[in-house]
Design a protein around this motif. Structure first.
Motif, PDB file in Angstrom:
ATOM      1  N   GLU A  60     -17.441   3.220  -4.796  1.00 29.63           N
ATOM      2  CA  GLU A  60     -16.006   3.455  -4.603  1.00 29.63           C
ATOM      3  C   GLU A  60     -15.726   4.948  -4.422  1.00 29.63           C
ATOM      4  O   GLU A  60     -14.906   5.340  -3.588  1.00 29.63           O
ATOM      5  N   GLY A 116     -14.397   7.126  -1.006  1.00 34.54           N
ATOM      6  CA  GLY A 116     -13.188   7.945  -1.034  1.00 34.54           C
ATOM      7  C   GLY A 116     -11.992   7.291  -1.693  1.00 34.54           C
ATOM      8  O   GLY A 116     -10.852   7.737  -1.520  1.00 34.54           O
ATOM      9  N   ILE A 117     -12.233   6.249  -2.472  1.00 31.65           N
ATOM     10  CA  ILE A 117     -11.120   5.577  -3.157  1.00 31.65           C
ATOM     11  C   ILE A 117     -10.681   6.434  -4.353  1.00 31.65           C
ATOM     12  O   ILE A 117     -11.499   6.765  -5.210  1.00 31.65           O
ATOM     13  N   PRO A 118      -9.395   6.814  -4.384  1.00 32.06           N
ATOM     14  CA  PRO A 118      -8.948   7.704  -5.467  1.00 32.06           C
ATOM     15  C   PRO A 118      -8.794   6.948  -6.794  1.00 32.06           C
ATOM     16  O   PRO A 118      -8.849   5.721  -6.818  1.00 32.06           O
ATOM     17  N   THR A 134      -6.391  -2.261  -4.715  1.00 31.94           N
ATOM     18  CA  THR A 134      -7.305  -1.146  -4.440  1.00 31.94           C
ATOM     19  C   THR A 134      -7.078  -0.602  -3.040  1.00 31.94           C
ATOM     20  O   THR A 134      -6.994   0.614  -2.834  1.00 31.94           O
ATOM     21  N   ALA A 141      -3.672   1.199  -2.592  1.00 30.43           N
ATOM     22  CA  ALA A 141      -3.674   2.529  -3.232  1.00 30.43           C
ATOM     23  C   ALA A 141      -4.498   3.528  -2.434  1.00 30.43           C
ATOM     24  O   ALA A 141      -4.209   4.719  -2.427  1.00 30.43           O
ATOM     25  N   ALA A 142      -5.555   3.030  -1.748  1.00 32.04           N
ATOM     26  CA  ALA A 142      -6.473   3.932  -1.045  1.00 32.04           C
ATOM     27  C   ALA A 142      -6.081   4.172   0.408  1.00 32.04           C
ATOM     28  O   ALA A 142      -6.647   5.044   1.065  1.00 32.04           O
ATOM     29  N   ARG A 176      -1.292   7.112   0.658  1.00 36.33           N
ATOM     30  CA  ARG A 176      -1.598   8.300  -0.144  1.00 36.33           C
ATOM     31  C   ARG A 176      -0.801   9.508   0.332  1.00 36.33           C
ATOM     32  O   ARG A 176      -0.381  10.345  -0.473  1.00 36.33           O
ATOM     33  N   LEU A 236      -2.763   2.845  -9.123  1.00 33.22           N
ATOM     34  CA  LEU A 236      -3.969   3.352  -9.795  1.00 33.22           C
ATOM     35  C   LEU A 236      -3.784   3.442 -11.303  1.00 33.22           C
ATOM     36  O   LEU A 236      -4.762   3.502 -12.044  1.00 33.22           O
TER      37      LEU A 236
END
Ligand SMILES: Cc1cc2nc3c(=O)[nH]c(=O)nc-3n(C[C@H](O)[C@H](O)[C@H](O)COP(=O)(O)OP(=O)(O)OC[C@H]3O[C@@H](n4cnc5c(N)ncnc54)[C@H](O)[C@@H]3O)c2cc1C
Ligand code: SF4
Ligand code: FES
Ligand code: FES
Lengths: 210, 315
Positions: free
Chosen positions: A157, A161-163, B75, B78-79, B84, B95
């Protein structure tokens, strides 16, 4: 006192009726309505577990976790809470970690599932397994298969680049830091409290694979 | 768990037809529904798996906003780079919720539709008007540290647990649906969740069998986006209180609060006070609050969290 004979007879009838209707309706795509609301319903599911194709006929209520443990005898994946709260049941499905206790087996038709048994074996440990051994990333070991599956997916992950909640800049690439790892691993509870060693183990693997 | 039949659907039309079956319920990520089915709080007789509906894309809308498919995972939402950059409050809220594993399964629609609940709701030995309309509420007069302080009723004082929905309330999102008869409609997020009133078991504006297809966001409004969640541990816990804020350079902005009511709480009149600071804003935002000795702290906590958020926005 009500007679006990009548209810016990009707329960036997109900179970027999349930088995008959279930056998008649087993179907991979749609298990049609059983006549009795409480009768078990069977359905077929085919998926690939640790690289091996498997087809099971299961009660629709069977979770992925119970399918793995009780039907495929892959008991490495553990049941802690059965409610998504502990992470002991974490497996990797199509490259993503999930809680296998909160997922129905029949919803995984065609999926590729990796459990702790698929990551490595005692004679050929996955680097994450080896790092957990080296850093004492466990005590009783009950949470460990879930921790390791989660940790492997966490590094992917970060690479993707998943924050996370603690990433200071949402638009930058996340780093492998202790803070990031602790946040990302928070879905895996360890009642022995091996957390700091777990972070060390993951950090080492991240360094090796970075 | 009660037995159920199971069916996968490939189109909204198939989903609508299936939804007419007795006791039918949609299942997406399953992380809330299965949790409750195991406790027999939810007892669907027929499960409609909507994961094959191809509603997992995020597209631009003609007016410069985003259309988020009902099945986009938490997920992925959020990504998403656009989220973002332009809707950071939404990324931040997502998150801050649940765990990495749960967010990988949880969907946009499922997150909105997770049950509004409280610890007594989970305890099937205790009366609960949500589980059993008319049974009474165990929380009222019980231990209420996590319960609502705004918009409560004599029947229920539970809070909506979603972080995502609080950010969507601040952003002014809209929910797109299709009914079993094929009729489509758009529901503003403000009208989507209901207050408990006398019928706390009815939690949203959806009709039986109505399918969520997408959530749309209006075009970006800029500003500093902050989601501040206060909880009992640093991660993986529900909010005691949360604040979603979008603050502009001139100090004006928008604020929605979570953990305080049956739905995300936003009061436009309170936002007009933002430039004067947290206290006057919180005073209006929280007017009409009804507290218990256990949860009165939430009023102070909202004001202080808002204060922290405004300070961060100015920094
Ligand atoms: C341990 C734990 C911790 C958690 N912590 C948090 C937290 O901190 N913050 C937070 O916000 N959430 C938290 N959650 C809740 C989580 O976010 C929700 O369970 C999740 O978002 C639900 O999404 P899902 O897709 O799995 O829904 P499902 O369980 O599949 O469905 C939920 C409901 O939505 C309905 N539904 C699903 N899709 C549709 C559709 N397209 N149209 C109409 N109806 C539909 C279903 O019928 C069902 O009633 C937590 C959950 C767990 C188990
Ligand atoms: S507050 Fe609502 S959910 Fe909790 S016990 Fe009362 S009626 Fe049930
Ligand atoms: S057993 Fe699945 S999260 Fe605990
Ligand atoms: S090692 Fe015992 S629970 Fe983690």
């Amino acid at each position: 006192m009500p007679p006990i004979e009548t209810p016990s007879i009707s329960r036997r009838c109900l179970v027999a009726a349930g088995a008959a209707s279930a056998a008649a309706t087993a179907s991979p795509l749609a298990a049609t309505a059983a006549s009795n609301a409480d009768a078990p319903v069977l359905a077929k599911v085919s998926f690939e577990i640790n690289g091996k194709p498997q087809t099971l006929e299961l009660d629709t209520r069977t979770t992925l976790l119970d399918a793995l443990r009780e039907h495929l005898k892959l008991t490495g994946t553990k049941k802690g809470c059965d409610h998504g709260q502990c992470g002991a049941c974490t497996v990797i499905v199509e490259g993503r970690r999930i809680n296998s206790c909160l997922s129905l087996a029949v919803m995984h038709e065609g999926d590729r599932v990796t459990t702790i048994e698929g990551l490595g074996a005692p004679d050929r440990l996955h680097p994450m397994q080896a790092a957990f051994v080296k850093h004492d990333g466990y005590q009783c070991g009950y949470c460990t298969p879930g921790q390791i599956c989660s940790a492997v997916a966490v590094l992917d992950e970060i690479k993707a680049g998943i924050p996370s909640h603690v990433s200071a800049d949402l638009t930058a690439s996340p780093e492998v830091s202790g803070e990031e790892l602790r946040e990302r691993m928070s879905g895996n509870i360890c009642r022995c409290g091996a957390y700091s060693n777990i972070v060390e183990a993951i950090t080492e693997v991240a360094g090796r694979t970075a | 768990m009660k037995a159920f039949t199971y069916e996968r659907v490939r189109s909204p039309a198939e989903a609508a037809a299936a939804a007419r079956k007795p006791g039918a319920k949609f299942i997406a990520g399953g992380t809330n529904l299965l949790d409750l089915m195991k406790l027999q709080i939810e007892t669907p007789r027929h499960l409609i798996d909507v994961n094959g509906l191809a509603l997992d894309k995020i597209d631009k809308t003609p007016d410069g906003g985003l259309r988020i498919g009902a099945l986009v995972r938490n997920t992925d939402l959020a990504a998403d780079k656009r989220v973002r950059r332009d809707y950071a409050v939404l990324s931040r809220a997502l998150l801050a919720g649940a765990s990495g594993q749960l967010r990988n399964k949880a969907t946009t629609a499922g997150n909105l539709l997770q049950r509004t609940r409280c610890p007594y709701f989970y305890d099937t030995n205790m009366p609960c008007n949500k589980r059993m309309p008319g049974a009474g509420c165990s929380a009222i007069g019980g231990f209420t540290r996590s319960h609502a302080v705004l918009g409560t009723s004599e029947a229920c004082i539970a809070t909506h647990p979603s972080d995502m929905a609080v950010a969507m309330r601040a952003l002014g999102a809209e929910v797109e649906t299709v009914k079993p008869d094929g009729a489509v409609r758009t529901i503003p997020i403000a009208d989507f969740h209901r207050l408990p009133g006398a019928t706390p078991h009815l939690e949203t504006a959806l009709a039986p069998g109505e399918l969520i297809t997408a959530v749309t966001l209006p075009k970006p409004i800029g500003g500093v986006h902050i989601y501040q969640k206060v909880r009992d541990r640093a991660s993986y816990a529900f909010a005691l209180v949360s604040v979603a804020a979008i603050v502009q350079r001139d100090g004006s902005g928008r604020v929605a609060v979570g953990g305080v009511a049956h739905k995300p709480w936003r009061v436009e009149a309170a936002e007009a006070q933002l430039r004067r600071g947290a206290k006057p804003t919180a005073d209006l935002l929280l007017s009409g609050a009804k507290t218990t000795p256990d949860n009165a702290y939430k009023l102070t906590l909202v004001e202080r969290t808002l204060g922290a958020v405004l300070a961060q926005a100015r920094a």
